[in-house]
Design a protein around this motif. Structure first.
Motif, PDB file in Angstrom:
ATOM      1  N   GLU A 108      46.519  29.118  46.483  1.00  0.00           N
ATOM      2  CA  GLU A 108      46.042  28.067  47.397  1.00  0.00           C
ATOM      3  C   GLU A 108      44.664  28.421  47.946  1.00  0.00           C
ATOM      4  OE1 GLU A 108      47.478  25.682  51.442  1.00  0.00           O
ATOM      5  OE2 GLU A 108      48.723  27.281  50.550  1.00  0.00           O
ATOM      6  N   HIS A 109      44.460  29.702  48.221  1.00  0.00           N
ATOM      7  CA  HIS A 109      43.175  30.162  48.745  1.00  0.00           C
ATOM      8  C   HIS A 109      42.697  31.326  47.871  1.00  0.00           C
ATOM      9  CE1 HIS A 109      43.651  27.675  52.261  1.00  0.00           C
ATOM     10  NE2 HIS A 109      44.836  28.214  52.490  1.00  0.00           N
ATOM     11  N   PRO A 110      41.676  31.121  47.050  1.00  0.00           N
ATOM     12  CA  PRO A 110      41.137  32.223  46.242  1.00  0.00           C
ATOM     13  C   PRO A 110      40.637  33.344  47.148  1.00  0.00           C
ATOM     14  CG  PRO A 110      40.257  30.107  45.522  1.00  0.00           C
ATOM     15  CD  PRO A 110      40.963  29.862  46.816  1.00  0.00           C
ATOM     16  N   PRO A 111      40.519  34.543  46.625  1.00  0.00           N
ATOM     17  CA  PRO A 111      40.036  35.655  47.448  1.00  0.00           C
ATOM     18  C   PRO A 111      38.678  35.345  48.073  1.00  0.00           C
ATOM     19  CG  PRO A 111      40.822  36.439  45.327  1.00  0.00           C
ATOM     20  CD  PRO A 111      40.797  34.953  45.246  1.00  0.00           C
TER      21      PRO A 111
ATOM     22  N   HIS B  55      35.124  42.612  47.584  1.00  0.00           N
ATOM     23  CA  HIS B  55      36.037  42.912  46.482  1.00  0.00           C
ATOM     24  C   HIS B  55      37.055  43.966  46.895  1.00  0.00           C
ATOM     25  CE1 HIS B  55      37.175  44.948  42.613  1.00  0.00           C
ATOM     26  NE2 HIS B  55      37.541  43.704  42.395  1.00  0.00           N
ATOM     27  N   ARG B  56      36.613  45.001  47.600  1.00  0.00           N
ATOM     28  CA  ARG B  56      37.558  46.027  48.059  1.00  0.00           C
ATOM     29  C   ARG B  56      38.642  45.411  48.944  1.00  0.00           C
ATOM     30  NH1 ARG B  56      32.665  48.726  49.651  1.00  0.00           N
ATOM     31  NH2 ARG B  56      31.888  50.059  47.979  1.00  0.00           N
ATOM     32  N   ALA B  57      38.232  44.529  49.841  1.00  0.00           N
ATOM     33  CA  ALA B  57      39.194  43.885  50.738  1.00  0.00           C
ATOM     34  C   ALA B  57      40.163  43.004  49.951  1.00  0.00           C
ATOM     35  CB  ALA B  57      38.459  43.057  51.789  1.00  0.00           C
ATOM     36  N   ALA B  58      39.668  42.300  48.932  1.00  0.00           N
ATOM     37  CA  ALA B  58      40.519  41.393  48.156  1.00  0.00           C
ATOM     38  C   ALA B  58      41.589  42.147  47.381  1.00  0.00           C
ATOM     39  CB  ALA B  58      39.661  40.571  47.196  1.00  0.00           C
ATOM     40  N   LEU B  59      41.287  43.362  46.924  1.00  0.00           N
ATOM     41  CA  LEU B  59      42.265  44.136  46.155  1.00  0.00           C
ATOM     42  C   LEU B  59      43.473  44.526  46.986  1.00  0.00           C
ATOM     43  CD1 LEU B  59      40.073  46.520  43.967  1.00  0.00           C
ATOM     44  CD2 LEU B  59      41.425  44.553  43.210  1.00  0.00           C
ATOM     45  N   ARG B  60      43.358  44.441  48.293  1.00  0.00           N
ATOM     46  CA  ARG B  60      44.488  44.773  49.156  1.00  0.00           C
ATOM     47  C   ARG B  60      45.486  43.623  49.284  1.00  0.00           C
ATOM     48  NH1 ARG B  60      40.186  47.498  51.983  1.00  0.00           N
ATOM     49  NH2 ARG B  60      39.909  45.782  53.484  1.00  0.00           N
ATOM     50  N   ARG B  61      45.169  42.484  48.652  1.00  0.00           N
ATOM     51  CA  ARG B  61      46.095  41.344  48.712  1.00  0.00           C
ATOM     52  C   ARG B  61      47.343  41.587  47.883  1.00  0.00           C
ATOM     53  NH1 ARG B  61      43.280  35.712  48.861  1.00  0.00           N
ATOM     54  NH2 ARG B  61      44.398  35.408  46.914  1.00  0.00           N
TER      55      ARG B  61
ATOM     56  N   GLY C 127      49.408  47.131  39.420  1.00  0.00           N
ATOM     57  CA  GLY C 127      48.450  47.868  38.596  1.00  0.00           C
ATOM     58  C   GLY C 127      47.808  49.027  39.331  1.00  0.00           C
ATOM     59  N   GLN C 128      47.005  49.794  38.614  1.00  0.00           N
ATOM     60  CA  GLN C 128      46.435  51.023  39.158  1.00  0.00           C
ATOM     61  C   GLN C 128      45.363  50.784  40.205  1.00  0.00           C
ATOM     62  OE1 GLN C 128      44.447  51.461  34.979  1.00  0.00           O
ATOM     63  NE2 GLN C 128      43.632  53.128  36.200  1.00  0.00           N
ATOM     64  N   HIS C 129      44.775  49.592  40.240  1.00  0.00           N
ATOM     65  CA  HIS C 129      43.678  49.320  41.173  1.00  0.00           C
ATOM     66  C   HIS C 129      44.063  48.358  42.287  1.00  0.00           C
ATOM     67  CE1 HIS C 129      40.913  51.431  38.542  1.00  0.00           C
ATOM     68  NE2 HIS C 129      41.370  50.709  37.527  1.00  0.00           N
ATOM     69  N   GLY C 130      45.327  47.940  42.354  1.00  0.00           N
ATOM     70  CA  GLY C 130      45.678  46.860  43.257  1.00  0.00           C
ATOM     71  C   GLY C 130      45.450  45.527  42.559  1.00  0.00           C
ATOM     72  N   SER C 131      45.483  44.453  43.310  1.00  0.00           N
ATOM     73  CA  SER C 131      45.356  43.121  42.716  1.00  0.00           C
ATOM     74  C   SER C 131      44.776  42.165  43.741  1.00  0.00           C
ATOM     75  CB  SER C 131      46.725  42.618  42.249  1.00  0.00           C
ATOM     76  OG  SER C 131      46.654  41.280  41.795  1.00  0.00           O
ATOM     77  N   ILE C 132      44.014  41.177  43.258  1.00  0.00           N
ATOM     78  CA  ILE C 132      43.443  40.196  44.180  1.00  0.00           C
ATOM     79  C   ILE C 132      44.426  39.068  44.483  1.00  0.00           C
ATOM     80  CG2 ILE C 132      41.090  40.705  43.465  1.00  0.00           C
ATOM     81  CD1 ILE C 132      41.097  38.068  41.910  1.00  0.00           C
ATOM     82  N   GLY C 133      45.665  39.188  44.001  1.00  0.00           N
ATOM     83  CA  GLY C 133      46.699  38.215  44.305  1.00  0.00           C
ATOM     84  C   GLY C 133      48.058  38.884  44.335  1.00  0.00           C
TER      85      GLY C 133
END
Length: 208
Positions: free
Chosen positions: A128-131, A160-166, A170-176
């Motif tokens: 609903e809300h992109p990063p 981008h760093r903040a978005a990966l915490r969503r 995976g090994q780097h986190g995810s933007i969703g």
């Protein structure tokens, strides 16, 4: 921030790229000077967190791609890849960070490349809300069928760093954090290991 060629531009149909891991900032600066003097002209990017250097050359669809110049320092990887898809957020912000996701496949598989890209696009479209800070994501399939590259335009490395915490997939986190985002990391064609790096356009150091 000096503007760089946007991978999402309609004129971009293919990319030739390389990334180098260097021992220190002086070595990165020296390689950047060497590349800046080479032909053809390349766009150079500094990794935001480590002494790595990215070089890119863009071409229109169907046009020949320039070859990277021969250098004594070997890159960690090189890519020759064609654009296969693009996603854009609403709005007209100017990107100041290029995030490159390098996703290997378990085996060369052109159909798998496109199917994984389609899975990422479904996840992006379903949110609903992109990063916040994501401007565009442009996907390139390597011509050998072995890798997919996402050249994503962001407002800043911090966004981008903040978005990966969503999400935590995976090994780097995810933007969703949705099941569709989980599916992008559990896709059968890809390897669990992948590379995510943040870059900003290289600025030569001022002479002493």
């Amino acid at each position: 921030m000096i503007a760089f060629t946007r991978p999402s531009a309609a004129s971009v149909g293919a990319v030739c790229a390389a990334r180098w891991n260097l021992p220190s900032e002086p070595e990165r600066a020296a390689l950047a000077r060497e590349l800046a003097a080479a032909e053809p002209a390349l766009e150079l990017f500094d990794d935001a967190e480590a002494p790595q250097l990215l070089a890119t050359a863009w071409a229109e669809a169907g046009a020949p791609l320039p070859a990277l110049p021969p250098l004594g320092t070997q890159p960690a990887w090189t890519a020759v890849a064609d654009r296969v898809a693009n996603w854009r957020a609403e709005g007209s912000e100017t990107p100041e960070c290029l995030v490159v996701v390098r996703q290997p496949l378990r085996a060369p598989d052109p159909d798998g490349q496109r199917d994984w890209v389609a899975a990422v696009l479904r996840a992006l479209d379903a949110d609903e809300h992109p990063p916040e800070g994501l401007i565009a994501a442009t996907f390139f399939a390597s011509r050998d069928g072995a890798v997919v590259y996402n050249f994503a335009e962001w407002t800043s490395p911090e966004a981008h760093r903040a978005a990966l915490r969503r999400g935590s997939y995976g090994q780097h986190g995810s933007i969703g954090a949705s099941p569709l985002w989980r599916a992008t990391r559990e896709h059968p064609a890809i390897t669990p290991e992948h590379e995510v790096r943040r870059y900003q356009l290289h600025r030569p150091a001022a002479p002493a």
